[in-house]
Motif scaffolding. Sequence first.
Motif, PDB file in Angstrom:
ATOM      1  N   THR A  80       0.838  -1.203   0.000  1.00  0.00           N
ATOM      2  CA  THR A  80       0.000   0.000   0.000  1.00  0.00           C
ATOM      3  C   THR A  80       0.871   1.251   0.000  1.00  0.00           C
ATOM      4  OG1 THR A  80      -1.402  -1.284   1.460  1.00  0.00           O
ATOM      5  CG2 THR A  80      -2.044   0.990   1.052  1.00  0.00           C
ATOM      6  N   GLN A  81       1.945   1.223   0.809  1.00  0.00           N
ATOM      7  CA  GLN A  81       2.808   2.400   0.884  1.00  0.00           C
ATOM      8  C   GLN A  81       3.524   2.634  -0.435  1.00  0.00           C
ATOM      9  OE1 GLN A  81       5.387   1.440   4.108  1.00  0.00           O
ATOM     10  NE2 GLN A  81       4.083   2.363   5.667  1.00  0.00           N
ATOM     11  N   GLN A  82       3.880   1.540  -1.124  1.00  0.00           N
ATOM     12  CA  GLN A  82       4.677   1.659  -2.344  1.00  0.00           C
ATOM     13  C   GLN A  82       3.818   1.611  -3.592  1.00  0.00           C
ATOM     14  OE1 GLN A  82       7.845  -1.185  -2.316  1.00  0.00           O
ATOM     15  NE2 GLN A  82       8.379  -0.776  -0.188  1.00  0.00           N
ATOM     16  N   ALA A  83       2.490   1.773  -3.455  1.00  0.00           N
ATOM     17  CA  ALA A  83       1.599   1.626  -4.613  1.00  0.00           C
ATOM     18  C   ALA A  83       1.938   2.622  -5.715  1.00  0.00           C
ATOM     19  CB  ALA A  83       0.162   1.795  -4.172  1.00  0.00           C
ATOM     20  N   LYS A  84       2.414   3.802  -5.298  1.00  0.00           N
ATOM     21  CA  LYS A  84       2.648   4.830  -6.306  1.00  0.00           C
ATOM     22  C   LYS A  84       4.001   4.678  -6.981  1.00  0.00           C
ATOM     23  CE  LYS A  84      -0.522   8.171  -4.394  1.00  0.00           C
ATOM     24  NZ  LYS A  84      -0.679   7.636  -3.014  1.00  0.00           N
ATOM     25  N   GLN A  85       4.901   3.868  -6.365  1.00  0.00           N
ATOM     26  CA  GLN A  85       6.227   3.727  -6.965  1.00  0.00           C
ATOM     27  C   GLN A  85       6.168   2.872  -8.216  1.00  0.00           C
ATOM     28  OE1 GLN A  85       8.112   3.320  -2.597  1.00  0.00           O
ATOM     29  NE2 GLN A  85       9.218   2.305  -4.216  1.00  0.00           N
ATOM     30  N   GLN A  86       7.123   3.073  -9.104  1.00  0.00           N
ATOM     31  CA  GLN A  86       7.222   2.262 -10.315  1.00  0.00           C
ATOM     32  C   GLN A  86       7.529   0.813  -9.961  1.00  0.00           C
ATOM     33  OE1 GLN A  86       6.014   2.695 -13.070  1.00  0.00           O
ATOM     34  NE2 GLN A  86       7.445   3.613 -14.513  1.00  0.00           N
ATOM     35  N   MET A  87       8.630   0.647  -9.202  1.00  0.00           N
ATOM     36  CA  MET A  87       9.094  -0.689  -8.866  1.00  0.00           C
ATOM     37  C   MET A  87       8.969  -0.899  -7.361  1.00  0.00           C
ATOM     38  SD  MET A  87      10.401  -2.568 -11.314  1.00  0.00           S
ATOM     39  CE  MET A  87      11.656  -3.547 -10.543  1.00  0.00           C
ATOM     40  N   PRO A  88       8.368  -1.987  -6.950  1.00  0.00           N
ATOM     41  CA  PRO A  88       8.366  -2.276  -5.506  1.00  0.00           C
ATOM     42  C   PRO A  88       9.786  -2.559  -5.042  1.00  0.00           C
ATOM     43  CG  PRO A  88       7.572  -4.158  -6.739  1.00  0.00           C
ATOM     44  CD  PRO A  88       7.738  -3.061  -7.730  1.00  0.00           C
ATOM     45  N   SER A  89      10.055  -2.300  -3.768  1.00  0.00           N
ATOM     46  CA  SER A  89      11.415  -2.486  -3.267  1.00  0.00           C
ATOM     47  C   SER A  89      11.777  -3.959  -3.259  1.00  0.00           C
ATOM     48  CB  SER A  89      11.540  -1.910  -1.856  1.00  0.00           C
ATOM     49  OG  SER A  89      10.800  -2.712  -0.961  1.00  0.00           O
ATOM     50  N   ALA A  90      13.083  -4.212  -3.363  1.00  0.00           N
ATOM     51  CA  ALA A  90      13.552  -5.598  -3.444  1.00  0.00           C
ATOM     52  C   ALA A  90      13.175  -6.373  -2.198  1.00  0.00           C
ATOM     53  CB  ALA A  90      15.064  -5.612  -3.641  1.00  0.00           C
ATOM     54  N   SER A  91      13.262  -5.707  -1.028  1.00  0.00           N
ATOM     55  CA  SER A  91      12.951  -6.427   0.210  1.00  0.00           C
ATOM     56  C   SER A  91      11.489  -6.838   0.227  1.00  0.00           C
ATOM     57  CB  SER A  91      13.274  -5.564   1.433  1.00  0.00           C
ATOM     58  OG  SER A  91      12.554  -4.353   1.360  1.00  0.00           O
ATOM     59  N   LEU A  92      10.617  -5.980  -0.300  1.00  0.00           N
ATOM     60  CA  LEU A  92       9.190  -6.317  -0.315  1.00  0.00           C
ATOM     61  C   LEU A  92       8.947  -7.550  -1.176  1.00  0.00           C
ATOM     62  CD1 LEU A  92       6.242  -5.839   0.264  1.00  0.00           C
ATOM     63  CD2 LEU A  92       6.212  -4.107  -1.526  1.00  0.00           C
ATOM     64  N   VAL A  93       9.546  -7.568  -2.372  1.00  0.00           N
ATOM     65  CA  VAL A  93       9.358  -8.705  -3.277  1.00  0.00           C
ATOM     66  C   VAL A  93       9.894  -9.980  -2.625  1.00  0.00           C
ATOM     67  CG1 VAL A  93      10.024  -9.681  -5.484  1.00  0.00           C
ATOM     68  CG2 VAL A  93       9.404  -7.283  -5.350  1.00  0.00           C
ATOM     69  N   PHE A  94      11.081  -9.857  -2.011  1.00  0.00           N
ATOM     70  CA  PHE A  94      11.704 -11.015  -1.373  1.00  0.00           C
ATOM     71  C   PHE A  94      10.801 -11.584  -0.285  1.00  0.00           C
ATOM     72  CE2 PHE A  94      14.905 -13.763   0.161  1.00  0.00           C
ATOM     73  CZ  PHE A  94      14.953 -13.663   1.541  1.00  0.00           C
ATOM     74  N   VAL A  95      10.295 -10.705   0.564  1.00  0.00           N
ATOM     75  CA  VAL A  95       9.461 -11.171   1.678  1.00  0.00           C
ATOM     76  C   VAL A  95       8.156 -11.770   1.161  1.00  0.00           C
ATOM     77  CG1 VAL A  95       8.157 -10.435   3.707  1.00  0.00           C
ATOM     78  CG2 VAL A  95      10.469  -9.601   3.351  1.00  0.00           C
ATOM     79  N   GLU A  96       7.581 -11.134   0.129  1.00  0.00           N
ATOM     80  CA  GLU A  96       6.322 -11.675  -0.416  1.00  0.00           C
ATOM     81  C   GLU A  96       6.499 -13.089  -0.924  1.00  0.00           C
ATOM     82  OE1 GLU A  96       5.166  -8.844  -3.340  1.00  0.00           O
ATOM     83  OE2 GLU A  96       3.623  -7.978  -2.076  1.00  0.00           O
ATOM     84  N   ARG A  97       7.590 -13.308  -1.670  1.00  0.00           N
ATOM     85  CA  ARG A  97       7.812 -14.631  -2.252  1.00  0.00           C
ATOM     86  C   ARG A  97       8.119 -15.644  -1.169  1.00  0.00           C
ATOM     87  NH1 ARG A  97       7.170 -14.463  -7.981  1.00  0.00           N
ATOM     88  NH2 ARG A  97       7.365 -12.274  -8.601  1.00  0.00           N
ATOM     89  N   LEU A  98       8.939 -15.232  -0.199  1.00  0.00           N
ATOM     90  CA  LEU A  98       9.287 -16.136   0.891  1.00  0.00           C
ATOM     91  C   LEU A  98       8.043 -16.476   1.704  1.00  0.00           C
ATOM     92  CD1 LEU A  98      11.608 -17.615   2.162  1.00  0.00           C
ATOM     93  CD2 LEU A  98      12.201 -15.555   3.432  1.00  0.00           C
TER      94      LEU A  98
END
Lengths: 530, 112
Positions: A375-393
């Motif tokens: 939600t915080q990063q919705a406006k950014q182009q690319m989600p942060s690497a840590s967010l992607v990592f945690v989501e997948r994990l």
Amino acid sequence: MKNAFRQSMAWLHTYTGLLAGWVLYFMFLTGTLGYFDTEMDRWMRPERPLATAPVSFANSVDVAMRRLEQAAAGADQWFINPAVGRDNPDLRIFYRQPPDATGKPGGSTNELLDATTGKPVSYRETGGGQVLYQMHYELHYMPRAVAYWIVGVCAMFMLVALLTGIVVHKKIFKDFFTFRPGKQQRSWLDAHNVLSVVSLPFHLMITYSGLVFFVITYMPFIIEASYGAGAKNQQVYFDEATARQSDPGRAGVAAPLAAVDPMIAAAAQRWGAANLRSVDIRYPGDANARVSISRTTATPLRSTERLVFDGASGALIEVQGAVTSTPRAVRDVLLGLHEGLFAGAWLRWLYFFSGLIGTAMIGTGLVLWTVKRRTQQAKQQMPSASLVFVERLNAGTLIGLPIGIAAYFWANRLIPAALAGRAQWEVHSLFIAWALMLIHAHCRPRVRVWHEQLWVAAAAYLLLPIINTCTTQRHLGVTLLHADWVLAGFDLTLLAVGAAFALAAIKLRSRAVGAVRGKVSMRASAVENA
Amino acid sequence: MTLAGGICSLALCYSGLGGVCLAMDRHYRQVCQRSASPMRTQTLRFGGWLFLALSLLACMRGSGASVGAVLWLGVLSTCAAAIVVMLAYTPRALGRSALIAAPIGALAFMVL
């Protein structure tokens, strides 16, 4: 001032939870399953006879002694654990050989015996529920000492997360019953809060008592300060703490072991025949032989009374009380509450549900972290690497680990019964399946990962009873007919778990489809209106 | 713990927690679509806590003091979870079921 304190507690809560979250999820899930470890043992040994008339304690001991005399004549220790209730469904014996000339400890052997014939049983080699439960504190693929430290650090993080969570939860009484579904981040937060608070006494108890198990590993200098360094001095402490006469060691003089039946009769008279638990014989055939008989646990106090008899003469030489000192009793109650061995059927299921609630608490916390940051990063182009990592994990662990556990059961049924090393391969299957799910979570598009894994989990559990029917004579058709509720209940629980995963997958799909439809219609109307 | 004893403590705990829950204005409005009078709120709160205490007694009576206390905490968690789910998805069923559970629990407590 108050705000800054709350904010720092919130930060602490988030990061202790996040860093230890996946290990804690593993510990909580395997620990929760551990409350049904012997039931799992029974299910994973389908060669075991369905229902047997119970053999009396004294007869089981006789049968075991004959086997021990034959197989372990010069051993240092014989341990006999007859089938007593759910904690020990089979007649179990253990024997330990004396150390060799160089002082290296002798080998030890565990055996399951048929209670009528006294022969070792020929069930398939499997770790059963015991290995799954032991992973709860020993993890796997690493030395025990390393695992105890990892588990201890994570448990400490858990305790900090619990206490900071209580501090941070502003409306802990007002929001006790509050759960608002369908509101994304708000719903995840509500779920996380409700799951934590509803079972809070259990979570606090289980975490604190979990740390108490290995307190001597984590704080060894306390004993050293009073007793000196080294294993021998530690043993002095243990003997004093348990107030038992120290082991006299081998006398080296041969003396036939006195009859055990009168000793069992004396114990039965003292406690009641239904409360006998085990017989421990040291140095059988030696003049210094000792026979100890223990009582079953009926309350959270884990330690129980023991009667110690002289092995050569048969006389009662010591009565070790359950409570020898208050600190030790406090420790034994904490450990007893954690293990729940005293629990009957009702309470065991309640322990299980509380454990599942704790597991879900950790899971929702991990998901909440990602939902908030999305939600915080919705406006950014690319989600942060840590967010992607945690989501997948998250996906690969929260759904992947249950899939791994299903794979453990699949392997138990599919690996040929006579194959050497099959017990190890069952465990490998668990970790291989989990690893595959982690890879899947890494490779698949984000919007499909959870959905696909939920369906895999649903299939893995729903198909298990069918695999059971195809491979053994202990499927629902047989077990329901014979009213073997342990085995039938296991299959029914597998079906229930599979159905729950299927339901989650369906709900997720309808929400995802709804969201996509919403986006498409929004875009369509935007195009129309443009 | 016998089946009857278990049902007794579950019913008492469920209706007790239901009472405590409905004593909160927000949840009462979720279930009954209007606010409660102060008298009703008081009654629900008092009755709720009373029934919770009775369910603890029922657990201890059935299994001894130490095991009973542990059992009660587990029963409490289960009933609380059930109430949370019902409140979110079927609030009126919560009101009705708590109303039915209360006399069942009270009767069972007096009989057992």
